[in-house]
Write an enzyme that holds these catalytic residues in place. Sequence first.
Site, PDB file in Angstrom:
ATOM      1  N   ASP A 145      11.657  -7.771   9.032  1.00 39.47           N
ATOM      2  CA  ASP A 145      11.314  -7.668  10.447  1.00 39.47           C
ATOM      3  C   ASP A 145      12.649  -7.600  11.178  1.00 39.47           C
ATOM      4  OD1 ASP A 145      10.722  -8.033  13.109  1.00 39.47           O
ATOM      5  OD2 ASP A 145       9.478  -9.819  12.815  1.00 39.47           O
ATOM      6  N   THR A 153       3.042  10.740  15.411  1.00 44.86           N
ATOM      7  CA  THR A 153       3.011   9.506  14.612  1.00 44.86           C
ATOM      8  C   THR A 153       2.259   8.421  15.371  1.00 44.86           C
ATOM      9  OG1 THR A 153       5.052   8.588  15.560  1.00 44.86           O
ATOM     10  CG2 THR A 153       5.309  10.030  13.635  1.00 44.86           C
ATOM     11  N   LYS A 160      16.724   3.347  23.459  1.00 44.08           N
ATOM     12  CA  LYS A 160      17.329   4.320  22.546  1.00 44.08           C
ATOM     13  C   LYS A 160      18.661   4.856  23.092  1.00 44.08           C
ATOM     14  CE  LYS A 160      14.415   4.482  19.061  1.00 44.08           C
ATOM     15  NZ  LYS A 160      14.817   4.153  17.679  1.00 44.08           N
ATOM     16  N   LYS A 191       0.839  -1.214   0.000  1.00 42.22           N
ATOM     17  CA  LYS A 191       0.000   0.000   0.000  1.00 42.22           C
ATOM     18  C   LYS A 191       0.871   1.259   0.000  1.00 42.22           C
ATOM     19  CE  LYS A 191      -4.314  -1.566   2.130  1.00 42.22           C
ATOM     20  NZ  LYS A 191      -5.133  -1.576   3.358  1.00 42.22           N
ATOM     21  N   TYR A 247      11.299   2.516  26.331  1.00 44.85           N
ATOM     22  CA  TYR A 247      11.630   3.202  25.080  1.00 44.85           C
ATOM     23  C   TYR A 247      12.908   4.023  25.217  1.00 44.85           C
ATOM     24  CZ  TYR A 247      11.224   6.150  20.944  1.00 44.85           C
ATOM     25  OH  TYR A 247      11.477   6.800  19.760  1.00 44.85           O
ATOM     26  N   ASN A 282      15.262   3.222  10.982  1.00 46.87           N
ATOM     27  CA  ASN A 282      14.121   3.968  11.484  1.00 46.87           C
ATOM     28  C   ASN A 282      13.162   3.098  12.291  1.00 46.87           C
ATOM     29  OD1 ASN A 282      11.956   6.192  11.374  1.00 46.87           O
ATOM     30  ND2 ASN A 282      10.954   4.506  10.285  1.00 46.87           N
TER      31      ASN A 282
END
Length: 236
Positions: free
Chosen positions: A57, A194, A163, A41, A159, A84
Amino acid sequence: MTKYAFVTGANKGIGYEAVRQLAEKDYHVFLGARNPELGEKAIESLGLPNVSLVLVDISNAESIQEAFKQIQEVTDHLDLLINNAGIAVDFNIKPSKLKVEALRQGFDVNFFGTFQMIQSFLPLVQKAARGKIVNLTTDMASQTMFDNGEAGPLNLLGYNSSKTAVNSLTLAFSKEFGENGPEIFGVTPGFTTTDLNGNAPGGKTPAEGAEIIVDYALSETNYHGKILNKNGIIPW
């Protein structure tokens, strides 16, 4: 000579916009997506002849190897690898309430996935004239900025720490690569609205976030071993 870029997690959000912006600058871009239907898509909606779908993945070593083989069939070099793809599974969860399984899941994708991508694609990046690896990070992963209130206020142990580990990985690889390359650095686009944050209002658009990343990725300035936000180099 055609320049090639690979962007992971690129069927939506910042990754999707980064693909579009790079394609418009005459890169042949491999759009990395985990889900075949969503990947198709994204390709269809972009409608650009110099964008190809690559299923990957990043938490699966076999999937990464398949993606490598697919890209290697098209090119013997990769000018730009943008790591990303990432997840955030602990929004609105206090560190004391975070389940260890969720913490592991975040590290599995964000840290171990990025690590495996770099290791696997390094041979192709090394063959480019000026190969670059760009790792997506967050200002909240800067211990200095998070502590003194300069970063976002979200105390997301899973998270943020995954990072921070990506920042450490970026530094370690930069020390190994030295001045001979490839160039590796981290970029945070800052607060961007997002799916990652449930489309929280008030952030940059994905296109604006992607522009920060693409500008650094294509810059003539060498940012080897640094982490950057829109204003320049930020502290660890």
